[in-house]
Design a protein around this motif. Structure first.
Motif, short mmCIF file in Angstrom:
data_model
loop_
_atom_site.label_atom_id
_atom_site.label_comp_id
_atom_site.label_asym_id
_atom_site.label_seq_id
_atom_site.Cartn_x
_atom_site.Cartn_y
_atom_site.Cartn_z
N GLN A 94 15.58 6.00 14.42
CA GLN A 94 14.23 6.33 14.83
C GLN A 94 13.22 6.07 13.72
N ALA A 95 13.62 6.47 12.50
CA ALA A 95 12.74 6.24 11.36
C ALA A 95 12.53 4.75 11.12
N ALA A 96 13.60 3.98 11.28
CA ALA A 96 13.47 2.52 11.09
C ALA A 96 12.56 1.91 12.15
N GLU A 97 12.68 2.39 13.38
CA GLU A 97 11.81 1.87 14.43
C GLU A 97 10.35 2.22 14.16
N ASP A 98 10.11 3.50 13.77
CA ASP A 98 8.74 3.90 13.45
C ASP A 98 8.17 3.09 12.29
N GLN A 99 9.02 2.90 11.28
CA GLN A 99 8.55 2.13 10.13
C GLN A 99 8.26 0.69 10.51
N HIS A 100 9.09 0.15 11.36
CA HIS A 100 8.88 -1.24 11.79
C HIS A 100 7.56 -1.36 12.57
N LYS A 101 7.29 -0.36 13.41
CA LYS A 101 6.03 -0.39 14.17
C LYS A 101 4.83 -0.29 13.24
N LYS A 102 4.96 0.62 12.25
CA LYS A 102 3.84 0.77 11.32
C LYS A 102 3.64 -0.50 10.50
N LEU A 103 4.73 -1.15 10.09
CA LEU A 103 4.59 -2.39 9.32
C LEU A 103 3.94 -3.48 10.14
N ASN A 104 4.30 -3.56 11.39
CA ASN A 104 3.72 -4.60 12.24
C ASN A 104 2.25 -4.34 12.53
N SER A 105 1.86 -3.07 12.62
CA SER A 105 0.47 -2.74 13.00
C SER A 105 -0.49 -2.70 11.82
N SER A 106 0.02 -2.35 10.65
CA SER A 106 -0.91 -2.19 9.51
C SER A 106 -0.28 -2.68 8.21
N LEU A 107 0.00 -3.96 8.13
CA LEU A 107 0.61 -4.51 6.93
C LEU A 107 -0.36 -4.43 5.75
N GLU A 108 -1.60 -4.81 5.96
CA GLU A 108 -2.56 -4.80 4.86
C GLU A 108 -2.81 -3.39 4.35
N ASP A 109 -2.90 -2.43 5.27
CA ASP A 109 -3.10 -1.04 4.87
C ASP A 109 -1.91 -0.54 4.04
N MET A 110 -0.72 -0.96 4.44
CA MET A 110 0.46 -0.53 3.69
C MET A 110 0.48 -1.11 2.29
N VAL A 111 0.04 -2.37 2.16
CA VAL A 111 -0.01 -2.97 0.83
C VAL A 111 -0.99 -2.21 -0.06
N ASN A 112 -2.14 -1.84 0.50
CA ASN A 112 -3.11 -1.07 -0.28
C ASN A 112 -2.55 0.30 -0.67
N GLN A 113 -1.85 0.92 0.28
CA GLN A 113 -1.27 2.23 -0.02
C GLN A 113 -0.22 2.13 -1.12
N ARG A 114 0.60 1.08 -1.03
CA ARG A 114 1.61 0.89 -2.07
C ARG A 114 0.96 0.62 -3.43
N THR A 115 -0.16 -0.13 -3.39
CA THR A 115 -0.85 -0.41 -4.65
C THR A 115 -1.40 0.87 -5.27
N LEU A 116 -2.02 1.70 -4.41
CA LEU A 116 -2.53 2.98 -4.91
C LEU A 116 -1.39 3.87 -5.41
N ALA A 117 -0.29 3.85 -4.65
CA ALA A 117 0.85 4.66 -5.07
C ALA A 117 1.40 4.18 -6.42
N LEU A 118 1.38 2.85 -6.60
CA LEU A 118 1.84 2.30 -7.86
C LEU A 118 0.93 2.71 -9.01
N LYS A 119 -0.40 2.71 -8.75
CA LYS A 119 -1.32 3.16 -9.80
C LYS A 119 -1.09 4.62 -10.14
N ASP A 120 -0.89 5.44 -9.09
CA ASP A 120 -0.61 6.86 -9.34
C ASP A 120 0.67 7.04 -10.13
N ALA A 121 1.68 6.24 -9.77
CA ALA A 121 2.95 6.35 -10.48
C ALA A 121 2.79 5.94 -11.94
#
Length: 525
Positions: free
Chosen positions: A227-254
Motif C-alpha cells: 500500500q505504501a509503495a502504491e501511495d508513493q508511486h501515485k505521489k511520484l507520478n503526480s508531483s515529481l517537481e514538488d518532491m524534488v524541491n522537498q528533497r532539496t529542502l530536506a537535504l539543506k536541513d540535514a
C-alpha cells in the motif's frame, strides 16, 4: 479409552489371578498342615489299635471350625485299608468311607465348597494307615468372590474416570483447534490481518498459534508495504517537481543539522580534553571528524551537481525546449545523485550518532537501560578510525537481546582502555591479533564481562602490579601508566564490581569483570 480399557482388564485380571492363587495356596497349606498334625497325633493310637484314644484325639478337632470330616484307615500286612475311626463336625453329615480313593488325594483337591486331602500315618518309620480329611472351602470362595467384586468395581470406576478424563482432554485439544479454525475463517473473510490469535496453554497448539500470528504479521507487513509503495508511486507520478524541491529542502536541513552536530562534536572535544579520565576521546574526535568529512564531501558534490542539472532543466522548461530524453536522463541522474547523498549522509549520521552516545556515556555517571551488544558495537564504531588500518579482529559474543540497567559510562571507558591497551601493548609486533569480548548474566542482577586477547601477554613482574598507578611498559614513550589503574577504579568504585586478571607472557591476557546491575531483560531467557 480402548488402551485404558485393555490396560485395566489386563491389570485387574492379573491381580485377580494372583490373589486367587494366593488364597488357594494358603488354604491348601493350612489344610495340609492340619492333616499332618492329626496324622502324627493318631499314629500311636492306630498302631496300638486303641480306638477310644483315637476318638478322644479326634474329638479335639472341634476347635478347628474348618474341619468337617476325618477318617482314619488302618493298613494290614497285605496293605489293605480298613475303616478304623472317624470325626464329624457337629451338625455335619457323615461322609461315606472310601479307603480306595485315599491314594488319589495325597495332593489337596478343591471341589465346590470342599477341600479333601489324605496323608499316610507313619509310626516308627512304617506306614500303619492313612488319614482322610475333609475341610470347608467356603471362606476361600468368599474371598475369591470378594476379590472379583472389588476388581470389577475398581475397573468400572477407573473406566468411568478414564472416560471423563478423555472427554476433558478432548475439550482441551479440540476447543483451541476449533477456535483457531474460526479465527482463520473470520480473518480471511474480513481481511483483518492486524488481529492475532490467542496462544493456547497446550505447547503444540501454542506453537501453531504463534506460527499463525507470525504469518499474519508478515502478511500485514507485506500489505502495508504494498500500500505504501502504491501511495508513493501515485505521489511520484503526480508531483515529481514538488518532491524534488522537498528533497532539496530536506537535504539543506540535514546539512544544517550536520553542521550543528559537528559544532557540538567540537564542543565535546574541548570538554573531554579538560577531563583526565576521558582523555581517550581526543584521538577519537579527530578520527570521527575525518570519517564524517568524506561522506559529507561526497554529499555536497552530489547536491551541487544536482542543483546545476536542475537549473539546466528549469531553463529548458521555461524556454520550452525541454525534451523527453533530457527529462529521462535528468530523472536517472537525480535518482543516482539522491542515492549517493542519502548513503553518505546516512553513513555520517550513523558515525555521529554512535560517537554522541559514546561521549554522553563517558560523561555521565547515571544509570540507564541499554542493549549491551549495541553499546559494544557503538564503542567499536567510535574506535574504527584507530582500527581500520590494522588487521586485528574483534569478536563480540553477547545475546543481542540482552538489555541491562546500569552505568554505561564506566563500561564504555573500561572497554576503550582495554582495547587500546591490547593494540598498543599486547599486539606490538603482531600483525593479526584477535580480541574476544564475552558478556553473559550470572544471575538476574549480576553481569560477567570477559575480555581476552591473544597478544604478547603481561610479564610476571608487571602482572602483580598491573592495577597500581604509573605502571607501564612504555615509560618514556608516551605511556602514563594510568590506564589499568583507571579501569580498576571504574570497576570497583563506579560499578561496585570485581576484576580478575589471568595472563602468561606470550599467551595473551584475560580479564574477568563481574558487577551488579539493577535489572536485566533477555528474550532468550
Amino acid at each position: 479409552m480402548a488402551i485404558a480399557t485393555i490396560t485395566l482388564v489386563f491389570a485387574s485380571g492379573l491381580s485377580l489371578y494372583t490373589q486367587i492363587k494366593t488364597y488357594r495356596k494358603e488354604l491348601t497349606d493350612d489344610v495340609a498342615m492340619l492333616a499332618e498334625l492329626v496324622s502324627k497325633n493318631a499314629a500311636e493310637d492306630l498302631a496300638n489299635e486303641d480306638e477310644p484314644a483315637a476318638n478322644a484325639h479326634l474329638a479335639s478337632l472341634k476347635a478347628a471350625k474348618i474341619i468337617l470330616n476325618v477318617h482314619l484307615y488302618r493298613q494290614d500286612e497285605l496293605n489293605n485299608l480298613s475303616y478304623f475311626s472317624s470325626y464329624n463336625q457337629a451338625g455335619q453329615t457323615p461322609v461315606e468311607s472310601r479307603p480306595q480313593s485315599v491314594s488319589k488325594l495325597l495332593q489337596p483337591r478343591i471341589t465346590d465348597d470342599i477341600i479333601e486331602v489324605a496323608r499316610p500315618i507313619i509310626y516308627r518309620q512304617q506306614i500303619v494307615g492313612y488319614l482322610y480329611l475333609r475341610a470347608s472351602a467356603a471362606n476361600f470362595n468368599q474371598l475369591v468372590g470378594k476379590a472379583i467384586l472389588i476388581s470389577l468395581t475398581v475397573m468400572f470406576i477407573m473406566m468411568i474416570v478414564s472416560f471423563l478424563l478423555a472427554l476433558r482432554l478432548q475439550q482441551v485439544i479440540t476447543g483451541p483447534i476449533e477456535y483457531l479454525a474460526d479465527f482463520l475463517q473470520r480473518t480471511s473473510r474480513q481481511r483483518d490481518y492486524s488481529s492475532r490469535a490467542e496462544v493456547c496453554n497446550v505447547r503444540e497448539l501454542g506453537i501453531l498459534s504463534e506460527a499463525v500470528n507470525v504469518m499474519l504479521s508478515r502478511i500485514q507487513e507485506y500489505v502495508q508495504k504494498q500500500q505504501a509503495a502504491e501511495d508513493q508511486h501515485k505521489k511520484l507520478n503526480s508531483s515529481l517537481e514538488d518532491m524534488v524541491n522537498q528533497r532539496t529542502l530536506a537535504l539543506k536541513d540535514a546539512n544544517q543539522e550536520l553542521i550543528q552536530t559537528l559544532e557540538k562534536l567540537h564542543q565535546f572535544q574541548r570538554q573531554i580534553v579538560q577531563n583526565e579520565k576521558m582523555a581517550s576521546l581526543g584521538d577519537m574526535v579527530a578520527g570521527v571528524a575525518h570519517e564524517v568529512n568524506t561522506p559529507i564531501g561526497l554529499g555536497v558534490t552530489a547536491s551541487t551537481m544536482m542543483l546545476d542539472r536542475l537549473k539546466v532543466i528549469q531553463d529548458q522548461f521555461e524556454n520550452k525546449t525541454l525534451k523527453a530524453s533530457t527529462m529521462t536522463r535528468f530523472l536517472s541522474e537525480s535518482q543516482e545523485n539522491l542515492n549517493i547523498i542519502y548513503r553518505n549522509l546516512n553513513r555520517a549520521a550513523e558515525l555521529i550518532s554512535s560517537f554522541k552516545q559514546v561521549a554522553v556515556d563517558q560523561s555521565s555517571e547515571n544509570n540507564r537501560t541499554f542493549c549491551f551488544a549495541q553499546l559494544v558495537n557503538e564503542i567499536l564504531l567510535s574506535l574504527r578510525p584507530r582500527l581500520k588500518n590494522l588487521d586485528h579482529k574483534i569478536n563480540v559474543e553477547c545475546d543481542p537481546t540482552l538489555s541491562v540497567e546500569t552505568k554505561a559510562g564506566p563500561i564504555n571507558q573500561i572497554l576503550i582502555n582495554l582495547i587500546m591497551n591490547s593494540i598498543i601493548h599486547g599486539f606490538e609486533g603482531v600483525e593479526e591479533g584477535e580480541i574476544t569480548i564475552i558478556a553473559e548474566m550470572m544471575s538476574p542482577t549480576k553481569l560477567k564481562l570477559i575480555y581476552r586477547d591473544n597478544g604478547r601477554g603481561i610479564p610476571g613482574d608487571i602482572r602483580k602490579r598491573i592495577f597500581d598507578p604509573f605502571v607501564t611498559t612504555k615509560r618514556g614513550q608516551g605511556g602514563s601508566g594510568l590506564g589499568m589503574h583507571l579501569v580498576y577504579n571504574l570497576v570497583t568504585q563506579a560499578l561496585n564490581g570485581t576484576i580478575a586478571l589471568s595472563s602468561e607472557e606470550g599467551n595473551g591476557v584475560e580479564f574477568i569483570i563481574v558487577f551488579p546491575v539493577v535489572s536485566s531483560i533477555s528474550e532468550k531467557a
